[in-house]
Design an enzyme around this catalytic site. Structure first.
Site, PDB file in Angstrom:
ATOM      1  N   LYS A 184     -14.661 -23.805 -49.201  1.00  0.00           N
ATOM      2  CA  LYS A 184     -15.646 -24.506 -48.369  1.00  0.00           C
ATOM      3  C   LYS A 184     -15.653 -26.014 -48.666  1.00  0.00           C
ATOM      4  O   LYS A 184     -15.670 -26.823 -47.754  1.00  0.00           O
ATOM      5  CB  LYS A 184     -17.061 -23.942 -48.596  1.00  0.00           C
ATOM      6  CG  LYS A 184     -17.220 -22.479 -48.222  1.00  0.00           C
ATOM      7  CD  LYS A 184     -18.686 -22.038 -48.253  1.00  0.00           C
ATOM      8  CE  LYS A 184     -19.321 -22.118 -49.627  1.00  0.00           C
ATOM      9  NZ  LYS A 184     -18.757 -21.153 -50.616  1.00  0.00           N
ATOM     10  N   ARG A 210     -27.914 -20.048 -47.897  1.00  0.00           N
ATOM     11  CA  ARG A 210     -27.343 -18.972 -48.710  1.00  0.00           C
ATOM     12  C   ARG A 210     -28.232 -17.740 -48.713  1.00  0.00           C
ATOM     13  O   ARG A 210     -27.868 -16.736 -49.336  1.00  0.00           O
ATOM     14  CB  ARG A 210     -27.157 -19.447 -50.137  1.00  0.00           C
ATOM     15  CG  ARG A 210     -25.746 -19.966 -50.448  1.00  0.00           C
ATOM     16  CD  ARG A 210     -25.765 -20.451 -51.879  1.00  0.00           C
ATOM     17  NE  ARG A 210     -24.528 -20.403 -52.570  1.00  0.00           N
ATOM     18  CZ  ARG A 210     -23.787 -21.479 -52.870  1.00  0.00           C
ATOM     19  NH1 ARG A 210     -24.132 -22.646 -52.416  1.00  0.00           N
ATOM     20  NH2 ARG A 210     -22.711 -21.353 -53.597  1.00  0.00           N
ATOM     21  N   ARG A 223     -21.753 -14.896 -59.606  1.00  0.00           N
ATOM     22  CA  ARG A 223     -21.898 -15.641 -58.335  1.00  0.00           C
ATOM     23  C   ARG A 223     -21.457 -14.779 -57.153  1.00  0.00           C
ATOM     24  O   ARG A 223     -22.048 -14.824 -56.077  1.00  0.00           O
ATOM     25  CB  ARG A 223     -21.088 -16.943 -58.395  1.00  0.00           C
ATOM     26  CG  ARG A 223     -21.735 -17.977 -59.304  1.00  0.00           C
ATOM     27  CD  ARG A 223     -20.760 -19.069 -59.714  1.00  0.00           C
ATOM     28  NE  ARG A 223     -20.340 -19.908 -58.611  1.00  0.00           N
ATOM     29  CZ  ARG A 223     -19.247 -20.666 -58.642  1.00  0.00           C
ATOM     30  NH1 ARG A 223     -18.459 -20.672 -59.692  1.00  0.00           N
ATOM     31  NH2 ARG A 223     -18.941 -21.412 -57.605  1.00  0.00           N
TER      32      ARG A 223
HETATM   33  P1  AMP Z   1     -21.679 -24.456 -55.009  1.00  0.00           P
HETATM   34  O1  AMP Z   1     -21.182 -25.775 -55.472  1.00  0.00           O
HETATM   35  O2  AMP Z   1     -21.983 -24.423 -53.534  1.00  0.00           O
HETATM   36  O3  AMP Z   1     -20.783 -23.316 -55.436  1.00  0.00           O
HETATM   37  O4  AMP Z   1     -23.082 -24.215 -55.731  1.00  0.00           O
HETATM   38  C1  AMP Z   1     -23.185 -24.129 -57.151  1.00  0.00           C
HETATM   39  C2  AMP Z   1     -24.488 -23.472 -57.543  1.00  0.00           C
HETATM   40  O5  AMP Z   1     -25.588 -24.256 -57.063  1.00  0.00           O
HETATM   41  C3  AMP Z   1     -24.726 -22.084 -56.967  1.00  0.00           C
HETATM   42  O6  AMP Z   1     -24.101 -21.070 -57.723  1.00  0.00           O
HETATM   43  C4  AMP Z   1     -26.247 -22.005 -57.032  1.00  0.00           C
HETATM   44  O7  AMP Z   1     -26.705 -21.778 -58.351  1.00  0.00           O
HETATM   45  C5  AMP Z   1     -26.649 -23.420 -56.646  1.00  0.00           C
HETATM   46  N1  AMP Z   1     -26.803 -23.564 -55.172  1.00  0.00           N
HETATM   47  C6  AMP Z   1     -26.067 -24.347 -54.342  1.00  0.00           C
HETATM   48  N2  AMP Z   1     -26.493 -24.247 -53.071  1.00  0.00           N
HETATM   49  C7  AMP Z   1     -27.516 -23.354 -53.090  1.00  0.00           C
HETATM   50  C8  AMP Z   1     -28.364 -22.792 -52.099  1.00  0.00           C
HETATM   51  N3  AMP Z   1     -28.239 -23.135 -50.794  1.00  0.00           N
HETATM   52  N4  AMP Z   1     -29.308 -21.908 -52.482  1.00  0.00           N
HETATM   53  C9  AMP Z   1     -29.461 -21.564 -53.779  1.00  0.00           C
HETATM   54  N5  AMP Z   1     -28.681 -22.027 -54.764  1.00  0.00           N
HETATM   55  C10 AMP Z   1     -27.718 -22.921 -54.440  1.00  0.00           C
END
Ligand code: AMP
Length: 214
Positions: free
Chosen positions: A13, A88, A171
């Protein structure tokens, strides 16, 4: 061009959002990046989010939704945006619907990047991210020219704390339980576009362009 990128962690993504943002001149909004920036700066939000991120869990909806609302209300989002990692949960998707309805902005597409679970785990544990500019590398498929150094800006490459195998599996569980229901949510709204994310990034981007420019 108002887009959402959906898909498991490691689907690509972030990589695709960067390309889309550059190509169509629309802001890339990554809630994960916003949390990591806050953590780097030591803000209260960053410290709160860290507790969840380190365990591979989702940050509570209440912490995420206001951040996205504030960001979408900035003038640079008027002509388009690409949301990466938000929504999410169904509660986040409902909140987004209300935010966009209040702004009079309809979504164009929800791009669902599909990648099998075993591929994702392999990708994430070998992922390296630039501490300065956020560029993403893969130790085997897309290594930097010099080990540990970003090709783009010379910054230091590191493994995200949440890219350890144990946290990646947590995750994935969070994704399957809380985020996967959004696939049906957006399919029912007629917005879902499935994309094969198992091929190389250039090919994934071509598939995305075909949809966006149709
Ligand atoms: P990412 O960089 O998108 O993989 O996000 C890393 C981490 O940030 C995730 O594993 C969650 O702990 C948190 N996170 C990011 N976006 C969200 C979201 N929309 N809702 C809840 N947690 C989020």
């Amino acid at each position: 061009m108002k887009l959402i990128l959906l898909g498991p962690p490691g689907a690509g993504k972030g990589t695709q959002a960067e390309r889309i943002s550059a190509r169509y001149s629309i802001p890339h909004i990554s809630t994960g990046d916003i949390f990591r920036e806050n953590l780097k700066e030591g803000t209260e939000l960053g410290l709160k989010a860290r507790e969840y991120m380190d365990r591979g869990e989702l940050v509570p909806d209440g912490l995420v939704i206001d951040i996205v609302r504030d960001r979408l209300e900035k003038p640079d989002c008027r002509d388009g945006f690409i949301l990466d990692g938000f929504p999410r949960t169904v509660a986040q998707a409902d909140a987004l619907k209300d935010i966009l309805a209040a702004m009079g902005i309809p979504l164009d597409h929800v791009l669902n990047i599909k990648v099998p679970r075993d591929v994702v785990v392999k990708r994430l544990t070998a992922r390296r991210t630039c501490r300065s500019c956020g560029s993403i590398y893969h130790l085997i498929y897309d290594p930097p020219e010099e080990e540990g150094v970003c090709d783009d800006c010379g910054g230091e490459l590191y493994r995200r704390d949440d890219d350890s195998e144990e946290t990646v599996l947590a995750r994935m569980d969070e994704y399957e339980e809380k985020t996967q229901p959004l696939i049906d949510y957006y399919r029912d709204e007629g917005l879902l576009r499935d994309i094969n994310g198992s091929v190389e990034p250039g090919e994934v981007f071509e598939a995305i362009r075909t949809i966006i420019e149709a």
